[in-house]
Design an enzyme around this catalytic site. Structure first.
Site: not given
Lengths: 467, 388
Positions: A320-321
């Site tokens: 996700h990041g």
């Protein structure tokens, strides 16, 4: 380009649909590829080359996977996966790696490494996963090879899922690229789904953004800030992302593609396990097939299964990041999945009643999302302090200023939709047909209101674009 | 046995478009309606976008160069242009905001709704954690200007026009200013800062807060003071000017009022509801617009320097404020106020104008809206205000 914009609705989409409709069936992948590259390249032309590189390199390596056997086949697959993950690693995680290394160097009194910040191309995580799925599916023999690179390029870049998913496994779409039907019913169903998605995004997600942003920008939030902000974020994220997925599914349907569902009423889940089978289903499925199972899945005993589960969720978090907050968030979810599994194995008690289980699951989700939404681990710590009441109970001025009756009404409406719509669907057969029809007709004015609202609101990008 | 002739003939072959149309018409009605609504919206919007693209729009130029294309600037400019030139855009905004207002009493981010149809500018109610620092910076700049002007024989009088939310606080949704604003330095604190630096000020807040018990001092649907508020403020300004320059040339003024008409306030425009019937929005104000004209006297010979100049913001142009000051003062003034002047816009342009440099006034009244005081000092305000 975002779906909820006039330039998409009134320029790109009609032009694309017209071109698509006029293109003979056997050339339609060309139209999809050209349109999708335009869709992607118009906003971020500099990264168009990266997308094309991924398509070409993956297609060539996929060809080698198909053409070879045994260890060579495995080696080509590995090469393809490594190249794709290498690109993802450089563009997405290099900044985080250097920053973490500099943190360690700082501890030892060493000079920091000099580094030029790398900009993350839009949708990279999604199309890299599509490319990997292609290679793995070819290797496993679960999908037929595409007719040519145009079909493959159209699969990777297909604009409905290009920048924010759903994440599609190649084998699900391979046959649809060879043959699909186009009917007025499909188009109308697609339109209906798109209208629903746009309405969710514009009318239920976007109005909450200022409130959430204020709560998560407050230097020392109070308990009221943290709780209201976190609950609002939970609602915002659902309608933002599920709205986007609805639009993607609807657009695909208009083009004759059938995408799998991405959200299955996740906020009514009675366990964390069930939640992750219903939230961002395409990511969960991808991680299960391409990470969890290759790690060994549940084939090597309970301990290893739990470890695999935990690692898969941590990887999912990191996907996700490039921030430790996402890793911790993944571990948080992995931890609860393992806990549920262990408790079930050990005690084997019947599932708890819904009135207890749903709020419990939501509490775990809301608390976990603090990590997901916070800028840093320290920031998340500050929000947790606030949630626990250590910073006082009241709103801070910046948050209080954004708490308007309208936003509270939208929040309440969002919660009502989350919990009433599954009930409505499950009982629609028992409801009076006139009532069901009225609800279906009501979609049109709601959609028109959402379109009108686009004129009244500022630009609001989708939350999942950043991933 | 007879044969039905129709069974012997082949059914007519239908064209592909006809087959599609038949299949569409056979859809369940709700599905057909939503499909048609979607297609109609997209087609209608596309035609509108095409029409908008043909309009000359100098404010939204779309540059098509290699560098603009590669950087994405062309795309963003095209998007901004489409958004700005889409025909019926104001009707769309009005539709959306009317629905917001009617369903949840919602409004655009720029405004906040009060009680009884009162509307307030949101920026007046926003917290400003650095208000004290910014106010001190502004007070320092003002004191510096006052000294420079005094050296040229000009007396500076600062008149801060109070926030509507401060004077009409009883009409706010909570019936009072939010707690954070009560804790921040505000109108009176800025007055004190100026006085401590030797700057002359006119206190408009005290008389307006006293007068509001008798009559509203601001429009319900506008940011600015109404005619009653302008009169109250004008009297306070005139009293201070008279104290500074008691020998102004006298003049008489006559004020007439037009028949009462509805007046659509700027806050209704900010909500996008200026084109919406009153039943669907906070109702407009009604006003018998006053006009003040000179009955004679007051002026010196042609070309004489103005004695009093008002350099203000849009407040100086609303509610017949200029006329009210002249009436209260009994002497003519020159009004160089202008719209969108923010903190010092009208003052800066006036101080650079030959009208000032050649013939400076005795008293320069600088009207500033209170809402700009706690904001960060703008780049142009960082430099000394006076050009000499």
């Amino acid at each position: 380009m975002v779906f909820s914009s006039y330039i998409f609705l009134f320029a790109f989409l009609p032009a694309f649909l017209l071109a698509y409709g006029l293109t003979p069936a056997r050339w339609r992948s060309w139209t999809i590829l050209a349109g999708s590259l335009l869709f992607y390249g118009w906003t971020q032309p500099a990264f168009l080359l990266l997308l094309v590189t991924v398509i070409v390199v993956t297609y060539v390596l996929g060809g080698r996977v198909l053409a070879t056997q045994g260890r060579a086949r495995w080696a080509w697959l590995t090469a393809g996966v490594v190249v794709n993950l290498g690109l993802l690693g450089y563009f997405k995680y290099a900044n985080m790696t250097v920053s973490s290394m500099n943190g360690v160097r700082d501890l030892f009194g060493l000079d920091p490494l000099t580094w030029t910040h790398v900009v993350l191309p839009m949708g990279l995580s999604f199309y890299i996963f599509h490319a990997i799925s292609y290679l793995v599916d070819l290797h496993r023999g679960t999908a037929r090879a595409p007719k040519n690179i145009v079909d493959f390029g159209a699969f990777v870049s297909l604009f409905p899922h290009l920048v924010a998913g759903p994440i599609l496994k190649f084998h699900l779409l391979a046959d649809q690229f060879r043959e699909r039907t186009h009917t007025p019913e499909q188009f109308a169903l697609g339109a209906q789904r798109f209208m629903m998605g746009l309405s969710k995004k514009v009318l239920l997600a976007d109005p909450l953004a200022p409130l959430v942003n204020a709560a998560y920008s407050a230097p020392h939030p109070g308990a009221a800030d943290a709780w209201l902000g976190s609950v609002a974020y939970t609602v915002q994220l659902f309608f933002d992302f599920s709205g986007y997925s609805d639009m993607a599914i609807g657009l695909a349907l208009m083009l004759g593609f059938k995408f799998p569902e991405n959200f299955l009423d996740p906020y009514t889940a009675t366990s964390i396990t069930a939640f992750w089978q219903r939230w961002h289903v395409s990511l969960g499925t991808f991680l299960r097939e391409y990470v969890y199972i290759p790690l060994g899945g549940n084939r090597h005993g309970l301990t290893r299964t739990n470890l695999n589960l935990f690692l898969t969720m941590a990887v999912g978090g990191l996907w996700h990041g490039a921030n430790w907050t996402f890793v911790l968030w993944g571990m948080w979810n992995g931890g609860f999945l393992v806990l549920e599994r262990v408790l079930k194995k050990k005690f084997g008690r019947p599932p708890p009643p819904v009135w207890y289980a749903v709020p419990k699951v939501m509490l775990i989700i809301i608390l976990g999302r603090v990590l997901f939404r916070s800028d840093s681990v320290a920031h998340a710590g500050e929000v947790y302090r606030a949630l626990a009441g250590f910073n006082g109970l009241n709103f801070t001025p910046d948050v209080a200023f954004t708490v308007t009756p309208e936003r509270l009404a939208v929040l309440a409406a969002g919660i009502a939709v989350v919990y009433v719509s599954p009930l409505w669907r499950s009982r629609s057969a028992q409801l009076r047909p006139a009532l069901v029809r009225t609800a279906q007709y009501a979609l049109t004015p709601v959609f028109l209101l959402a379109v009108a609202t686009l004129a009244a609101q500022h630009y609001a990008p989708f939350l999942y674009f950043q991933f | 046995m007879t044969t039905n002739p129709t069974t012997l003939t082949r059914p007519p072959t239908r064209s592909a478009p006809r087959r599609v149309l038949d299949a569409a018409l056979a859809l369940p009605r709700p599905l057909l309606v939503t499909g048609v609504a979607f297609a109609a919206t997209v087609v209608g919007g596309t035609l509108g976008a095409l029409r908008g693209a043909l309009v000359t729009d100098v404010q939204h130029p779309v540059t098509v160069t290699a560098s603009a294309l590669l950087s994405g600037r062309t795309f963003h400019a095209a998007e901004a242009r489409l958004d700005a030139t889409l025909p019926g855009r104001s009707a769309l905004v009005a539709t959306a905001n009317t629905a917001r207002y009617l369903t949840t009493r919602g409004a655009s981010d720029e405004v906040r709704l009060g009680q009884g149809g009162w509307i307030f500018l949101a920026s007046e109610l926003a917290p400003h954690p650095d208000a004290a620092r910014h106010m001190q910076q502004r007070a320092d700049l003002t004191a510096q200007l006052a000294r420079v002007l005094a050296a040229r024989g000009v007396t500076l009088l600062v008149a801060v026009s109070p926030n509507k939310s401060r004077v009409e606080a009883a009409h706010l949704s909570g019936g009072a200013l939010p707690a954070w604003l009560r804790a921040e330095p505000g109108y009176r604190e800025y007055q004190a800062l100026l006085r401590a630096r030797g700057v002359l000020t006119a206190d408009l807040l005290t008389p307006m807060q006293a007068a509001v018990a008798g009559a509203d001092q601001y429009y319900r649907t506008d940011t600015h003071w109404n005619q009653a508020g302008a009169r109250t403020a004008a009297r306070a300004v005139a009293a201070r000017v008279r104290a500074l320059a008691g020998d102004l040339p006298p003049a008489t003024f006559r004020t007439t009022a037009a028949p009462a008409t509805p007046r659509t306030g700027d806050l209704l425009r900010l909500m996008g509801l200026h084109v919406v019937p009153d039943a669907l929005r906070p109702p407009t104000d009604t006003e018998a617009t006053e006009t003040t004209v000179s009955d004679g006297g007051g002026g010196g010979l042609l070309g004489d320097a103005p004695q009093v100049v008002l350099a203000g913001s849009s407040y100086g142009l609303r509610g017949n404020f200029e006329g009210a000051v002249q009436t209260a003062l009994g002497s003519a003034i020159t009004n160089v106020s202008r719209e969108g002047a923010d903190f010092s816009g009208s003052l800066r342009s006036y101080l650079r104008d030959p009208a000032f440099t050649d013939t400076p006034p005795r008293v320069l009244v600088w009207e500033i809206p209170e809402r700009f005081l706690p904001l960060p000092v703008a780049a142009e305000d960082h430099a000394p205000l006076a050009p000499f």
